[in-house]
Design a protein around this motif. Sequence first.
Motif, mmCIF file in Angstrom:
data_model
loop_
_atom_site.group_PDB
_atom_site.id
_atom_site.type_symbol
_atom_site.label_atom_id
_atom_site.label_comp_id
_atom_site.label_asym_id
_atom_site.label_seq_id
_atom_site.Cartn_x
_atom_site.Cartn_y
_atom_site.Cartn_z
ATOM 1 N N GLU A 1 0.838 -1.210 0.000
ATOM 2 C CA GLU A 1 0.000 0.000 0.000
ATOM 3 C C GLU A 1 0.870 1.255 0.000
ATOM 4 O O GLU A 1 0.562 2.225 -0.686
ATOM 5 C CB GLU A 1 -0.915 0.016 1.225
ATOM 6 C CG GLU A 1 -2.009 -1.018 1.198
ATOM 7 C CD GLU A 1 -2.727 -1.154 2.523
ATOM 8 O OE1 GLU A 1 -3.939 -1.460 2.498
ATOM 9 O OE2 GLU A 1 -2.096 -0.969 3.592
ATOM 10 N N PHE A 2 1.957 1.213 0.756
ATOM 11 C CA PHE A 2 2.839 2.373 0.813
ATOM 12 C C PHE A 2 3.511 2.608 -0.544
ATOM 13 O O PHE A 2 3.640 3.743 -0.988
ATOM 14 C CB PHE A 2 3.887 2.215 1.913
ATOM 15 C CG PHE A 2 4.783 3.416 2.057
ATOM 16 C CD1 PHE A 2 4.285 4.610 2.549
ATOM 17 C CD2 PHE A 2 6.120 3.355 1.685
ATOM 18 C CE1 PHE A 2 5.090 5.724 2.669
ATOM 19 C CE2 PHE A 2 6.934 4.468 1.807
ATOM 20 C CZ PHE A 2 6.421 5.649 2.305
ATOM 21 N N LYS A 3 3.915 1.522 -1.193
ATOM 22 C CA LYS A 3 4.540 1.655 -2.506
ATOM 23 C C LYS A 3 3.561 2.301 -3.484
ATOM 24 O O LYS A 3 3.921 3.218 -4.226
ATOM 25 C CB LYS A 3 4.983 0.276 -3.016
ATOM 26 C CG LYS A 3 5.722 0.327 -4.327
ATOM 27 C CD LYS A 3 6.185 -1.059 -4.746
ATOM 28 C CE LYS A 3 6.916 -0.961 -6.070
ATOM 29 N NZ LYS A 3 7.367 -2.248 -6.553
ATOM 30 N N LYS B 1 3.196 6.019 -2.684
ATOM 31 C CA LYS B 1 4.323 6.807 -3.184
ATOM 32 C C LYS B 1 4.237 7.010 -4.685
ATOM 33 O O LYS B 1 4.523 8.091 -5.184
ATOM 34 C CB LYS B 1 5.652 6.134 -2.821
ATOM 35 C CG LYS B 1 6.082 6.366 -1.393
ATOM 36 C CD LYS B 1 7.349 5.649 -1.008
ATOM 37 C CE LYS B 1 8.430 5.666 -2.023
ATOM 38 N NZ LYS B 1 9.649 4.983 -1.649
ATOM 39 N N GLU B 2 3.849 5.965 -5.405
ATOM 40 C CA GLU B 2 3.752 6.050 -6.863
ATOM 41 C C GLU B 2 2.676 7.033 -7.302
ATOM 42 O O GLU B 2 2.797 7.680 -8.329
ATOM 43 C CB GLU B 2 3.481 4.667 -7.452
ATOM 44 C CG GLU B 2 4.674 3.743 -7.377
ATOM 45 C CD GLU B 2 4.358 2.311 -7.779
ATOM 46 O OE1 GLU B 2 3.182 2.010 -8.113
ATOM 47 O OE2 GLU B 2 5.288 1.482 -7.729
ATOM 48 N N GLN B 3 1.615 7.163 -6.498
ATOM 49 C CA GLN B 3 0.505 8.060 -6.839
ATOM 50 C C GLN B 3 0.686 9.458 -6.253
ATOM 51 O O GLN B 3 -0.193 10.291 -6.402
ATOM 52 C CB GLN B 3 -0.821 7.490 -6.328
ATOM 53 C CG GLN B 3 -1.252 6.235 -7.003
ATOM 54 C CD GLN B 3 -2.578 5.736 -6.446
ATOM 55 O OE1 GLN B 3 -3.184 6.331 -5.567
ATOM 56 N NE2 GLN B 3 -3.040 4.617 -6.966
ATOM 57 N N ASP B 4 1.792 9.695 -5.560
ATOM 58 C CA ASP B 4 2.013 10.963 -4.859
ATOM 59 C C ASP B 4 0.862 11.259 -3.903
ATOM 60 O O ASP B 4 0.346 12.377 -3.831
ATOM 61 C CB ASP B 4 2.186 12.128 -5.840
ATOM 62 C CG ASP B 4 3.483 12.021 -6.610
ATOM 63 O OD1 ASP B 4 4.465 11.523 -6.021
ATOM 64 O OD2 ASP B 4 3.510 12.416 -7.787
ATOM 65 N N ASP C 1 -9.283 10.738 -3.118
ATOM 66 C CA ASP C 1 -10.028 10.589 -1.869
ATOM 67 C C ASP C 1 -11.484 10.959 -2.091
ATOM 68 O O ASP C 1 -11.808 11.882 -2.814
ATOM 69 C CB ASP C 1 -9.464 11.503 -0.764
ATOM 70 C CG ASP C 1 -8.315 10.861 -0.008
ATOM 71 O OD1 ASP C 1 -8.081 9.663 -0.229
ATOM 72 O OD2 ASP C 1 -7.667 11.560 0.785
ATOM 73 N N SER C 2 -12.337 10.239 -1.417
ATOM 74 C CA SER C 2 -13.759 10.555 -1.531
ATOM 75 C C SER C 2 -14.051 11.856 -0.798
ATOM 76 O O SER C 2 -13.341 12.252 0.114
ATOM 77 C CB SER C 2 -14.592 9.415 -0.942
ATOM 78 O OG SER C 2 -14.427 9.381 0.454
#
Length: 129
Positions: free
Chosen positions: A34-36, A39-42, A47-48
């Motif tokens: 999830e953290f990776k 990070k990839e999505q900045d 977010d809803s």
Amino acid sequence: MVGEEGAFVLGWDEVLTEEELSVTLKVLCMSEAEFKEYKEQDGWEDDSEEEENSTLSNEALSKLKTPCKKLLYDSVLLTLESYGSDLKAEQDLLNNKGAYEKLSRREQHALHVRYGQKRILHQLLELVQ
């Protein structure tokens, strides 16, 4: 994530630095995968609206996921350990008129601040147990 002060600000009814605490808890409670992705999505760009508009009220804190509650609980315990005395000692000093009056004005004010901080932290402990 925590900001310039390096701390979160808690009030009696809610977290005053809710965005910082919310993001920090999310990141610290993520799995490696999830953290990776994070990070990839900045971060969370998608977010809803509900999440963005939610506040970290006392009720919301008590409904956090278990890992987040444990992290907060342990953090509060560490913070309380950093004080030189516990909540009961502060309360006893406040209730002891003779001892309280021997304190300078500055010491009296500091006592009130410490006591208030500890009460908020103890309240948070109860919420996340």
